[in-house]
Design an enzyme around this catalytic site. Structure first.
Site, PDB file in Angstrom:
ATOM      1  N   ALA A  66       0.868  -1.182   0.000  1.00 31.66           N
ATOM      2  CA  ALA A  66       0.000   0.000   0.000  1.00 31.66           C
ATOM      3  C   ALA A  66       0.904   1.231   0.000  1.00 31.66           C
ATOM      4  O   ALA A  66       2.065   1.154   0.405  1.00 31.66           O
ATOM      5  CB  ALA A  66      -0.883  -0.020   1.241  1.00 31.66           C
ATOM      6  N   GLY A 111       0.712  -5.170   0.555  1.00 31.06           N
ATOM      7  CA  GLY A 111      -0.429  -5.296  -0.359  1.00 31.06           C
ATOM      8  C   GLY A 111      -0.070  -6.009  -1.655  1.00 31.06           C
ATOM      9  O   GLY A 111      -0.953  -6.541  -2.330  1.00 31.06           O
ATOM     10  N   GLU A 114      -0.397  -9.546  -0.808  1.00 28.54           N
ATOM     11  CA  GLU A 114      -1.838  -9.775  -0.601  1.00 28.54           C
ATOM     12  C   GLU A 114      -2.578  -9.832  -1.943  1.00 28.54           C
ATOM     13  O   GLU A 114      -3.493 -10.628  -2.120  1.00 28.54           O
ATOM     14  CB  GLU A 114      -2.403  -8.682   0.311  1.00 28.54           C
ATOM     15  N   GLU A 134       4.441  -4.833   7.286  1.00 28.38           N
ATOM     16  CA  GLU A 134       3.627  -3.813   7.957  1.00 28.38           C
ATOM     17  C   GLU A 134       4.065  -3.516   9.388  1.00 28.38           C
ATOM     18  O   GLU A 134       3.959  -2.387   9.847  1.00 28.38           O
ATOM     19  CB  GLU A 134       2.147  -4.237   7.949  1.00 28.38           C
TER      20      GLU A 134
HETATM   21  N1  COA Z   1       4.626   3.291  -0.574  1.00 29.88           N
HETATM   22  C1  COA Z   1       5.048   4.451  -1.093  1.00 29.88           C
HETATM   23  N2  COA Z   1       6.216   4.598  -1.756  1.00 29.88           N
HETATM   24  C2  COA Z   1       6.980   3.507  -1.880  1.00 29.88           C
HETATM   25  C3  COA Z   1       6.603   2.253  -1.374  1.00 29.88           C
HETATM   26  C4  COA Z   1       5.350   2.160  -0.695  1.00 29.88           C
HETATM   27  N3  COA Z   1       4.895   1.025  -0.208  1.00 29.88           N
HETATM   28  N4  COA Z   1       7.567   1.364  -1.651  1.00 29.88           N
HETATM   29  C5  COA Z   1       8.523   2.027  -2.324  1.00 29.88           C
HETATM   30  N5  COA Z   1       8.178   3.319  -2.471  1.00 29.88           N
HETATM   31  C6  COA Z   1       8.937   4.397  -3.127  1.00 29.88           C
HETATM   32  C7  COA Z   1      10.125   4.830  -2.293  1.00 29.88           C
HETATM   33  O1  COA Z   1       9.710   5.759  -1.300  1.00 29.88           O
HETATM   34  C8  COA Z   1      11.005   5.438  -3.353  1.00 29.88           C
HETATM   35  O2  COA Z   1      10.500   6.736  -3.678  1.00 29.88           O
HETATM   36  P1  COA Z   1      11.532   7.967  -3.913  1.00 29.88           P
HETATM   37  O3  COA Z   1      12.321   7.544  -5.135  1.00 29.88           O
HETATM   38  O4  COA Z   1      10.606   9.108  -4.170  1.00 29.88           O
HETATM   39  O5  COA Z   1      12.370   8.065  -2.690  1.00 29.88           O
HETATM   40  C9  COA Z   1      10.763   4.549  -4.570  1.00 29.88           C
HETATM   41  O6  COA Z   1       9.537   3.878  -4.315  1.00 29.88           O
HETATM   42  C10 COA Z   1      11.836   3.512  -4.758  1.00 29.88           C
HETATM   43  O7  COA Z   1      11.982   2.800  -3.547  1.00 29.88           O
HETATM   44  P2  COA Z   1      13.395   2.613  -2.777  1.00 29.88           P
HETATM   45  O8  COA Z   1      13.086   2.377  -1.346  1.00 29.88           O
HETATM   46  O9  COA Z   1      14.320   3.716  -3.133  1.00 29.88           O
HETATM   47  O10 COA Z   1      13.907   1.263  -3.496  1.00 29.88           O
HETATM   48  P3  COA Z   1      14.858   0.157  -2.874  1.00 29.88           P
HETATM   49  O11 COA Z   1      15.176  -0.766  -4.001  1.00 29.88           O
HETATM   50  O12 COA Z   1      15.966   0.766  -2.114  1.00 29.88           O
HETATM   51  O13 COA Z   1      13.928  -0.620  -1.820  1.00 29.88           O
HETATM   52  C11 COA Z   1      11.910  -1.731  -1.077  1.00 29.88           C
HETATM   53  C12 COA Z   1      12.818  -1.352  -2.268  1.00 29.88           C
HETATM   54  C13 COA Z   1      10.653  -2.376  -1.668  1.00 29.88           C
HETATM   55  C14 COA Z   1      12.638  -2.742  -0.179  1.00 29.88           C
HETATM   56  C15 COA Z   1      11.554  -0.464  -0.276  1.00 29.88           C
HETATM   57  O14 COA Z   1      11.090   0.528  -1.165  1.00 29.88           O
HETATM   58  C16 COA Z   1      10.508  -0.689   0.770  1.00 29.88           C
HETATM   59  O15 COA Z   1      10.798  -1.224   1.826  1.00 29.88           O
HETATM   60  N6  COA Z   1       9.242  -0.263   0.490  1.00 29.88           N
HETATM   61  C17 COA Z   1       8.177  -0.343   1.433  1.00 29.88           C
HETATM   62  C18 COA Z   1       7.616  -1.736   1.499  1.00 29.88           C
HETATM   63  C19 COA Z   1       6.521  -1.825   2.537  1.00 29.88           C
HETATM   64  O16 COA Z   1       6.729  -1.591   3.699  1.00 29.88           O
HETATM   65  N7  COA Z   1       5.323  -2.210   2.065  1.00 29.88           N
HETATM   66  C20 COA Z   1       4.188  -2.404   2.930  1.00 29.88           C
HETATM   67  C21 COA Z   1       3.451  -1.150   3.126  1.00 29.88           C
HETATM   68  S1  COA Z   1       2.074  -1.423   4.183  1.00 29.88           S
END
Ligand code: COA
Length: 260
Positions: A66, A111, A114, A134
Site C-alpha cells: 500500500a 499489499g 496480498e 507492515e
Molecule cells: N509506498 C510508497 N512509496 C513507496 C513504497 C510504498 N509502499 N515502496 C517504495 N516506495 C517508493 C520509495 O519511497 C522510493 O521513492 P523515492 O524515489 O521518491 O524516494 C521509490 O519507491 C523507490 O523505492 P526505494 O526504497 O528507493 O527502493 P529500494 O530498491 O531501495 O527498496 C523496497 C525497495 C521495496 C525494499 C523499499 O522501497 C521498501 O521497503 N518499500 C516499502 C515496502 C513496505 O513496507 N510495504 C508495505 C506497506 S504497508
C-alpha cells in the site's frame, strides 16, 4: 485528468493487467485501487476475456505494498473503512469467474503479496521477494494478509513472516506453497501467458466451476464442499462442451469448445 496507474492489454483472450507506477515500485495508492476495481468490473462484463494475468510495470517490482505516503491521513476512525475497501477490490479479484494468474516480476510486499495471494495461481521470477513488512510501520497486513497467508503457508510460518518481517525469496516461496512456479528474471509474464493459454483451451465452464468449487468449498465443511462439487459438476454436464469433449475423445480428435 487522473494519472493512469493501471492499464490492460488484450492478447488472444488474455487480459494482462499492469499495475504501472514504477516510480513508487507500483505501490497501491487510492487511485490505483480505484482503477484496479474499475478494470476488473469491466473485464467481468467483457466475455471476450477468457483469463486475466496481473503483473507489475518496470523491472523491479510487482507491487511494493500500500502507498505509505497516504498513511499519515488514516486514523483509527477511518482505518476499518479504508482496509475494507481494499479488501473488497481483492475479494472481487479472488471471486472473478475466470482464471487469474499473478506474474510476480519483483517485490511482492505488503499489499503486493496480498494481491498475489488473491489470484488463483502465482508465477514468480527468481528475483521476486515476498513479505509482509507492515509491523515495521507498527500496523498489520490489512488487505487480507493475516487471513490468506496462514491458509497458504500455515499459521506458524505466517506468524514468522508477519511478526518478524521475514522476507521470502522466490525459491523459498515455491517450497512454502506461496507460489506455484519460479522462472528466470524477466520471464514471469511469458510463463503466465503460456499457462493461461493452456487453461483457456479447456472447457470454460469446467474451469469456472472448478474455481467455484475450490474457492467456496475451502470455506465449508467437507460434506458441504462435496455437495457443492456435485452441484458444480451438474452444471458442467449440462453444457454442449461436455458432449463435445467426450465425442472428441472417442473420435480421437482435439475438442473444439465454445463455452456453451
Ligand atoms: N509506498 C510508497 N512509496 C513507496 C513504497 C510504498 N509502499 N515502496 C517504495 N516506495 C517508493 C520509495 O519511497 C522510493 O521513492 P523515492 O524515489 O521518491 O524516494 C521509490 O519507491 C523507490 O523505492 P526505494 O526504497 O528507493 O527502493 P529500494 O530498491 O531501495 O527498496 C523496497 C525497495 C521495496 C525494499 C523499499 O522501497 C521498501 O521497503 N518499500 C516499502 C515496502 C513496505 O513496507 N510495504 C508495505 C506497506 S504497508
Amino acid at each position: 485528468m487522473e494519472k493512469e496507474f493501471v492499464r490492460f492489454q488484450m492478447d488472444e483472450g488474455i487480459a494482462v493487467v499492469i499495475i504501472d507506477n514504477p516510480a513508487s515500485l507500483n505501490a497501491l495508492n487510492t487511485a490505483t485501487l480505484t482503477q484496479l476495481d474499475g478494470i476488473f468490473k469491466d473485464l467481468g462484463r467483457n466475455l471476450d476475456v477468457k483469463g486475466v494475468i496481473i503483473t507489475g510495470g518496470g523491472e523491479k517490482s510487482f507491487v511494493a505494498g500500500a502507498d505509505i505516503t497516504e498513511f499519515l491521513q488514516i486514523t483509527q476512525d477511518t482505518a476499518a473503512a479504508f482496509m475494507a475497501r481494499g479488501q473488497r477490490v481483492f475479494d472481487q479479484i479472488e471471486a472473478f469467474d475466470r482464471p487469474v494468474i499473478a506474474a510476480i516480476n519483483g517485490f511482492a510486499l505488503g499489499g503486493g503479496n496480498e494481491l498475489a495471494m488473491c489470484c488463483d495461481i502465482r508465477i514468480a521470477a527468481e528475483n521476486a521477494i515476498f513479505g509482509q513488512p507492515e509491523v515495521n510501520l507498527a500496523i498489520i497486513p490489512g488487505y487480507g494478509g493475516t487471513q490468506r497467508l496462514p491458509r497458504l503457508v500455515g499459521p506458524a510460518k505466517a506468524k514468522e513472516i508477519i511478526f518478524a518481517d521475514e522476507r521470502i525469496s522466490a525459491q523459498e516461496a515455491l517450497r512454502l506453497g506461496l507460489v506455484e512456479r519460479v522462472v528466470p528474471k524477466g520471464q514471469a509474464l511469458d510463463e503466465a501467458k503460456k499457462l493461461m493459454k493452456k487453461i483457456i483451451a479447456k472447457g470454460p465452464m469446467a474451469v469456472k466451476m472448478a474455481k467455484k468449487a475450490i474457492n467456496q468449498g475451502l470455506k465449508m465443511s467437507l460434506k458441504d464442499g462435496l455437495d457443492l462439487e456435485a452441484e458444480c459438476e451438474a452444471v458442467c454436464f449440462g453444457t454442449e462442451d461436455k458432449n463435445e469433449g467426450a465425442k472428441a475423445f472417442l473420435e480421437k480428435k482435439p475438442a473444439k469448445f465454445t463455452g456453451k
